[in-house]
Design an enzyme around this catalytic site. Structure first.
Site, PDB file in Angstrom:
ATOM      1  CB  THR A 157      -2.705   7.110  -2.305  1.00 40.66           C
ATOM      2  OG1 THR A 157      -1.962   5.902  -2.554  1.00 40.66           O
ATOM      3  CG2 THR A 157      -1.949   8.284  -2.900  1.00 40.66           C
ATOM      4  NE  ARG A 172      -2.548  -0.283   3.611  1.00 41.43           N
ATOM      5  CZ  ARG A 172      -3.373   0.096   4.574  1.00 41.43           C
ATOM      6  NH1 ARG A 172      -4.674   0.069   4.375  1.00 41.43           N
ATOM      7  NH2 ARG A 172      -2.916   0.481   5.735  1.00 41.43           N
ATOM      8  CG  ASP A 200       6.292  -3.678   9.236  1.00 39.09           C
ATOM      9  OD1 ASP A 200       7.007  -4.058   8.292  1.00 39.09           O
ATOM     10  OD2 ASP A 200       5.928  -2.499   9.386  1.00 39.09           O
ATOM     11  CG  ASP A 260       2.658  -3.364   8.454  1.00 37.07           C
ATOM     12  OD1 ASP A 260       2.865  -4.548   8.101  1.00 37.07           O
ATOM     13  OD2 ASP A 260       2.711  -2.418   7.657  1.00 37.07           O
TER      14      ASP A 260
HETATM   15  C1  PRP Z   1      -1.209  -5.172   4.178  1.00 36.60           C
HETATM   16  C2  PRP Z   1      -2.026  -6.442   4.192  1.00 36.60           C
HETATM   17  C3  PRP Z   1      -2.860  -6.304   2.944  1.00 36.60           C
HETATM   18  C4  PRP Z   1      -3.119  -4.830   2.875  1.00 36.60           C
HETATM   19  C5  PRP Z   1      -4.524  -4.568   3.331  1.00 36.60           C
HETATM   20  O1  PRP Z   1      -0.148  -5.255   3.307  1.00 36.60           O
HETATM   21  O2  PRP Z   1      -1.266  -7.606   4.232  1.00 36.60           O
HETATM   22  O3  PRP Z   1      -2.211  -6.762   1.767  1.00 36.60           O
HETATM   23  O4  PRP Z   1      -2.180  -4.201   3.769  1.00 36.60           O
HETATM   24  O5  PRP Z   1      -4.854  -3.251   3.208  1.00 36.60           O
HETATM   25  P1  PRP Z   1      -5.977  -2.747   2.197  1.00 36.60           P
HETATM   26  O6  PRP Z   1      -7.168  -3.620   2.400  1.00 36.60           O
HETATM   27  O7  PRP Z   1      -6.213  -1.330   2.634  1.00 36.60           O
HETATM   28  O8  PRP Z   1      -5.433  -2.816   0.806  1.00 36.60           O
HETATM   29  P2  PRP Z   1       0.915  -4.056   3.114  1.00 36.60           P
HETATM   30  O9  PRP Z   1       0.436  -3.134   2.035  1.00 36.60           O
HETATM   31  O10 PRP Z   1       1.214  -3.463   4.440  1.00 36.60           O
HETATM   32  O11 PRP Z   1       2.174  -4.803   2.513  1.00 36.60           O
HETATM   33  P3  PRP Z   1       3.201  -5.788   3.277  1.00 36.60           P
HETATM   34  O12 PRP Z   1       2.431  -7.020   3.678  1.00 36.60           O
HETATM   35  O13 PRP Z   1       4.216  -6.104   2.256  1.00 36.60           O
HETATM   36  O14 PRP Z   1       3.763  -5.042   4.459  1.00 36.60           O
HETATM   37  N1  URA Z   2      -2.487  -3.697   6.708  1.00 37.19           N
HETATM   38  C1  URA Z   2      -2.075  -4.155   7.913  1.00 37.19           C
HETATM   39  O1  URA Z   2      -1.109  -4.917   7.993  1.00 37.19           O
HETATM   40  N2  URA Z   2      -2.732  -3.755   9.004  1.00 37.19           N
HETATM   41  C2  URA Z   2      -3.792  -2.938   8.953  1.00 37.19           C
HETATM   42  O2  URA Z   2      -4.367  -2.615  10.015  1.00 37.19           O
HETATM   43  C3  URA Z   2      -4.209  -2.463   7.701  1.00 37.19           C
HETATM   44  C4  URA Z   2      -3.537  -2.864   6.596  1.00 37.19           C
END
Ligand code: PRP
Ligand code: URA
Length: 219
Positions: A117, A113, A212, A209
């Site tokens: 945005t 994400r 993370d 997160d």
């Molecule tokens: C997190 C999660 C989803 C997304 C959800 O990933 O694992 O893929 O956010 O959010 P949304 O419904 O608003 O799209 P992130 O973008 O943090 O990536 P990462 O797992 O690589 O840290």
């Molecule tokens: N992605 C995450 O990992 N946590 C949240 O709360 C939202 C998006």
């Protein structure tokens, strides 16, 4: 809570909310849960959710010999399945599915994400060439705005996938609404639904997160 949110409106959404699942998700939420245990819990939760989401798996019959006699019994058609974790956090759920059904095929979709945005950005995609013939189980623990899951479904469909199911662990009402309105035909399995998104589009109370916390990259 999102005004007028009513899960009953979304016929494709199934809220699992089993006490064992909720118990494990509570431990997952705890800020003191370290990556090793966090990863283990995501795996266990995925196995519990997978048990429910894979209820309609196709089977074929084989002959087995028990200590008593020969018998014809069903086995799962593993070759008709494909699990697709959304990187990174979906990898934690993929571990659970590997344990549930060893030897299955996996595809991968990489999305992150944009921090300002909150829109998903695609950076990787590798799917089996016969994805059109498989039952695809898309995996991501977090359904926040719904943007990532909606984009991942588009990517799967663009590659020919026809039968898709999405499994998540924690959803925000906003994400459930967005996903179900975009994909009323795709079964959505949810562990629990939380209160709301905050101004940074994080789920509240949520767990922070997820990527993370699985991979120990918390700032
Ligand atoms: C997190 C999660 C989803 C997304 C959800 O990933 O694992 O893929 O956010 O959010 P949304 O419904 O608003 O799209 P992130 O973008 O943090 O990536 P990462 O797992 O690589 O840290
Ligand atoms: N992605 C995450 O990992 N946590 C949240 O709360 C939202 C998006």
């Amino acid at each position: 809570m999102l005004k007028d949110f009513d899960l009953k409106k979304y016929k494709n959404a199934k809220l699992l909310e089993h006490p064992l699942l909720i118990h494990k998700i509570t431990n997952l939420r705890d800020v003191n849960t370290k990556p090793n245990l966090f990863k283990q819990l995501v795996k266990e939760i995925s196995i519990l959710e997978g048990y429910e989401a894979l209820r309609d798996l196709d089977t074929y019959n084989i002959e087995v010999e028990t200590p008593i006699e020969k018998t014809i019994q069903p086995r799962v058609h593993k070759s008709q399945l494909c699990f697709v974790p959304i990187l990174r956090a979906g990898l934690g759920m993929a571990d659970g599915m590997s344990e549930l059904l060893p030897g299955c095929t996996f595809g991968h979709i990489g999305l992150y994400r944009n921090e300002e945005t909150h829109e998903p950005v695609e950076y990787y995609c590798k799917l089996p060439s016969d994805i059109a013939e498989r039952n695809v189980y898309l995996l991501d623990p977090m359904l926040a705005t719904g943007g990532s899951a909606i984009d991942a479904v588009k990517i799967l469909k663009n590659h020919g996938a026809k039968k898709i199911t999405f499994i998540c662990i924690i959803a925000a009402p906003e994400g459930v609404k967005a996903f179900c309105e975009a994909n009323p035909d795709i079964p959505l399995y949810i562990g629990v639904i939380d209160r709301e998104l905050n101004e940074k589009a994080y789920i509240c109370p949520g767990l922070g997160d997820c990527g993370d916390r699985i991979f120990g990259t918390v700032k």
